[in-house]
Write an enzyme that holds these catalytic residues in place. Structure first.
Site, short mmCIF file in Angstrom:
data_model
loop_
_atom_site.label_atom_id
_atom_site.label_comp_id
_atom_site.label_asym_id
_atom_site.label_seq_id
_atom_site.Cartn_x
_atom_site.Cartn_y
_atom_site.Cartn_z
N ASP A 1 0.86 -1.18 0.00
CA ASP A 1 0.00 0.00 0.00
C ASP A 1 0.89 1.23 0.00
O ASP A 1 1.89 1.28 0.72
CB ASP A 1 -0.90 0.02 1.23
CG ASP A 1 -2.00 -1.03 1.18
OD1 ASP A 1 -2.34 -1.49 0.08
OD2 ASP A 1 -2.52 -1.38 2.25
N ASP B 1 -7.01 -1.79 -4.16
CA ASP B 1 -8.01 -1.50 -3.13
C ASP B 1 -9.13 -0.62 -3.68
O ASP B 1 -10.31 -0.84 -3.38
CB ASP B 1 -7.36 -0.81 -1.93
CG ASP B 1 -6.36 -1.68 -1.20
OD1 ASP B 1 -6.42 -2.93 -1.35
OD2 ASP B 1 -5.50 -1.12 -0.49
#
Length: 156
Positions: A117, A136
């Site tokens: 991330d 995501d």
């Protein structure tokens, strides 16, 4: 089904290209943070071993492989469900985004042991503590699209 496959492939490719560029080429894993347009957009490295926002984070291999299996099962179920009957274009796009995003995060878990991330967005006066990635966004948008647009093509 061609639209689902193309959308999933494009989503997967965009996710993997952005992760490779930011994590490997820009060396975010060593630099930890790159201010792009602070505070609006910052690249902040986070290795997520859990699901969204680090929920269910465990450093065990069992949890890692369980999350991989869960993503594969959900993706397969969505694929079979969309294939079973005719759906609108937006439903097919949503399914492709969800499947492609899930595949991107699965590959991260296999290669890195966790999901990479790096996107962090905040506003002046509020610092968002969480990072996320293209996969995501695609999973979230795809799931919302499936919830909102499924069943609209059926008449009562």
């Amino acid at each position: 089904m061609r639209l689902v496959v193309l959308t999933a492939a494009a989503t997967f490719a965009l996710d993997q290209i952005t992760k490779f560029t930011v994590v490997e080429v820009m060396d975010l894993s060593a630099r930890h943070q790159i201010d792009v347009l602070p505070p609006w957009l910052t690249f902040r490295m986070a290795w997520n071993q859990g699901i969204n926002f680090g929920l269910m984070s465990h450093s065990s291999d069992l949890a890692r492989w369980a999350l991989i299996a869960l993503a594969v099962v959900i993706s397969a179920w969505v694929w079979l469900w969309v294939r079973r009957e005719p759906h609108s274009t937006i439903v097919k796009l949503s399914a492709g985004m969800l499947i492609g995003g899930a595949a991107g995060n699965v590959i991260d878990r296999i290669i890195y042991g966790a999901v990479a991330d790096f996107l962090n967005m905040s506003v002046p006066g509020f610092q968002n503590p969480y990072s996320f990635n293209v996969a995501d966004i695609a999973i979230f948008a795809g799931a919302i699209g499936l919830v909102i647009f499924t069943g609209r093509e059926k008449t009562r």
